[in-house]
Design an enzyme around this catalytic site. Structure first.
Site, mmCIF file in Angstrom:
data_model
loop_
_atom_site.group_PDB
_atom_site.id
_atom_site.type_symbol
_atom_site.label_atom_id
_atom_site.label_comp_id
_atom_site.label_asym_id
_atom_site.label_seq_id
_atom_site.Cartn_x
_atom_site.Cartn_y
_atom_site.Cartn_z
ATOM 1 N N CYS A 53 0.842 -1.206 0.000
ATOM 2 C CA CYS A 53 0.000 0.000 0.000
ATOM 3 C C CYS A 53 0.871 1.249 0.000
ATOM 4 C CB CYS A 53 -0.922 -0.011 1.225
ATOM 5 S SG CYS A 53 -2.006 1.435 1.334
ATOM 6 N N CYS A 103 -0.311 5.697 7.395
ATOM 7 C CA CYS A 103 -1.638 5.276 7.842
ATOM 8 C C CYS A 103 -1.516 4.377 9.067
ATOM 9 C CB CYS A 103 -2.347 4.531 6.716
ATOM 10 S SG CYS A 103 -3.958 3.835 7.172
ATOM 11 N N CYS A 160 -2.456 -0.283 9.372
ATOM 12 C CA CYS A 160 -1.595 -1.471 9.289
ATOM 13 C C CYS A 160 -0.252 -1.185 9.960
ATOM 14 C CB CYS A 160 -1.342 -1.856 7.830
ATOM 15 S SG CYS A 160 -2.794 -2.460 6.945
ATOM 16 N N CYS A 180 -6.645 0.769 -0.370
ATOM 17 C CA CYS A 180 -6.619 0.046 0.891
ATOM 18 C C CYS A 180 -6.709 -1.445 0.587
ATOM 19 C CB CYS A 180 -7.753 0.461 1.823
ATOM 20 S SG CYS A 180 -7.645 -0.357 3.439
ATOM 21 N N GLN A 228 -17.990 -9.859 12.954
ATOM 22 C CA GLN A 228 -16.602 -10.265 12.761
ATOM 23 C C GLN A 228 -16.049 -9.594 11.505
ATOM 24 O OE1 GLN A 228 -14.666 -11.934 14.785
ATOM 25 N NE2 GLN A 228 -16.233 -12.550 16.262
ATOM 26 N N PHE A 282 -22.830 -13.105 25.580
ATOM 27 C CA PHE A 282 -22.389 -11.994 24.733
ATOM 28 C C PHE A 282 -22.606 -12.419 23.276
ATOM 29 C CE2 PHE A 282 -19.793 -12.146 28.571
ATOM 30 C CZ PHE A 282 -20.014 -10.896 29.116
ATOM 31 N N GLU A 330 -27.639 -11.530 25.291
ATOM 32 C CA GLU A 330 -26.986 -10.317 24.789
ATOM 33 C C GLU A 330 -27.577 -9.085 25.473
ATOM 34 O OE1 GLU A 330 -24.940 -7.411 23.165
ATOM 35 O OE2 GLU A 330 -24.421 -9.517 22.817
ATOM 36 N N ASP A 353 -18.056 -14.696 23.986
ATOM 37 C CA ASP A 353 -17.224 -13.825 23.156
ATOM 38 C C ASP A 353 -17.403 -12.399 23.666
ATOM 39 O OD1 ASP A 353 -15.740 -12.607 21.190
ATOM 40 O OD2 ASP A 353 -17.167 -12.971 19.575
ATOM 41 N N CYS A 387 -10.846 -11.100 21.643
ATOM 42 C CA CYS A 387 -10.081 -10.186 20.794
ATOM 43 C C CYS A 387 -8.991 -9.483 21.594
ATOM 44 C CB CYS A 387 -11.009 -9.160 20.138
ATOM 45 S SG CYS A 387 -11.914 -8.137 21.325
#
Length: 402
Positions: free
Chosen positions: A53, A59, A62, A136, A239, A266, A287, A333, A359
């Site tokens: 890129c 940026c 990344c 991108c 996701q 969750f 949830e 999650d 995550c």
């Protein structure tokens, strides 16, 4: 260190993507196997590649385009395994890393601002300045294709401008949500509708200070979760990639196969609930976010799948051990902060199998200690790098009682 004493070998990547020498020196844009010279320049090694890129290095989206897939997979693996080791956790089995390919991101949040012309893209690393995005390579082509038309649309507006734009690829096409973009009067409304119509948007939502409202939505917007079309509320969690979602659901369904009843904590839109129900489990999907709960409920109503939705704040009101004891298996999650209170209740329950998706390896590891103290074993750990070239990593894990 090499025979040349004026070079230092880059041995690994730090959590934010910098190369690190044996002496602990951090070097930006360095890959494992590179050598850093006295003047700070690099002699590239076998794992250093040319970024794809033009914005890379400026940026903030990344951090790892300069490393090959071997080094990238090792980075994801080390982030996950080191988090476990930091809490003295010993997984019985660690699977190979799943890496998402380029051009796979189906959701992204961009920022737009008038700075002479319109700058539209991600922010610079460690700064608020917006990079005017011309390409991108992480985005799905459908999302990348709408960036320039959005820039031209914003350019036509006069005066100051500062907006946030959410892009999501849905079953009906690209969903665009814009915050801070006011439409006043018939002419501006028609111009926005013409834009949505011309570019065949699935939906155009505007947040003018009172929450997102759909200005254009020819048919209800949905996403496919394990083949089930589920309504997508504006801004709902999804996701980041389809293949990443599939890697996570494949792990969960394999681990919990045969469980007659599963509670999905969750649960969001039902990413895991529908996958588990399709293989024969009865699923209670819990949830706190009301729009996501209702979307999951609506998705289940359109099928014959045994998914029951419950609206409940698991941070303030976690399921108690007596409630959990009705289920042989749990999948959870949680957000990045983890689920300390809920995990504590699970640890004190009789639930036999726990599939924990995270995550954030750090908060996951802290919660994992609670499960281990409650009599669980960490049977399998699966690192997932679905945010390609980013330092952000995910994981799936299986805990078994006894």
């Amino acid at each position: 260190m090499s025979e040349d004493l004026h070079e230092e070998l880059i041995e690994r990547l730090a959590a934010r993507g910098d190369g690190v020498t044996a002496g602990g020196r951090h070097v930006a844009m360095a890959a494992p196997g590179d050598y850093v010279l006295d003047d700070g320049s690099l002699r590239h090694g076998p794992h250093h590649v040319d970024p794809v890129c033009q914005h890379y290095g400026v940026c903030g989206g990344c951090q790892l385009q300069h490393v090959d897939d071997v080094a990238l997979a090792n980075f994801v693996m080390e982030r996950v395994v080191n988090a476990a080791k930091g809490q003295k956790l010993e997984p019985e089995h660690v699977t190979p890393v799943h890496l998402s390919p380029s051009g796979a991101r189906r959701r992204a949040s961009l920022h737009g601002q008038r700075v002479g012309g319109i700058a539209l893209g991600f922010r610079e690393a460690h700064a608020h300045t917006i990079v005017d995005q011309k390409q991108c390579p992480v985005l799905a082509p459908e999302l990348e294709a709408i960036v320039d038309p959005l820039r031209r649309m914003l350019q036509r507006r006069e005066g100051k401008l500062a907006v946030d734009i959410d892009l999501t690829l849905t079953e009906q096409g690209v969903d665009v949500g814009i915050k801070g973009f006011k439409v006043e009067g018939l002419a501006e409304t028609e111009a926005a509708l013409d834009f949505a119509r011309e570019h065949k948007l699935a939906r155009l939502s505007l947040d003018q200070g009172y929450g997102p409202e759909a200005l254009w939505e020819p048919e209800p917007v949905t996403v496919s979760l394990s083949g089930v079309s589920v309504p997508l509320p504006p801004g709902a969690f999804l996701q980041a990639t389809v293949d990443g979602e599939q890697a996570l659901t494949a792990a969960v369904t394999r681990w919990l196969k045969g469980a007659g009843a599963v509670v999905d904590l969750f649960s969001g839109l039902g990413t895991f609930a529908f996958a588990l129900a399709k293989q024969g489990s009865k699923v209670l999907a819990v949830e706190a976010e009301r729009a996501a709960h209702l979307a999951c409920k609506a998705g289940a109503a359109g099928t014959q799948l045994p998914v029951l939705s419950m609206h409940r704040d698991l941070f303030r009101n976690p399921l108690l051990a007596d409630e959990l004891n009705r289920f042989p298996a749990v999948v959870l999650d949680p957000p990045r902060a983890g689920a300390k209170e809920q995990v504590g209740r699970i640890a004190g329950s009789t639930v036999q199998r726990v599939a924990y998706i995270s995550c954030n390896p750090s908060s996951w590891a802290r919660d994992a200690v609670t499960l281990i103290e409650g009599g669980y074993r960490l049977v399998e750990l699966r690192p997932v790098g679905q945010f390609r070239w980013s330092s952000h990593v995910e994981l799936a894990s299986l805990f078994i009682k006894g």
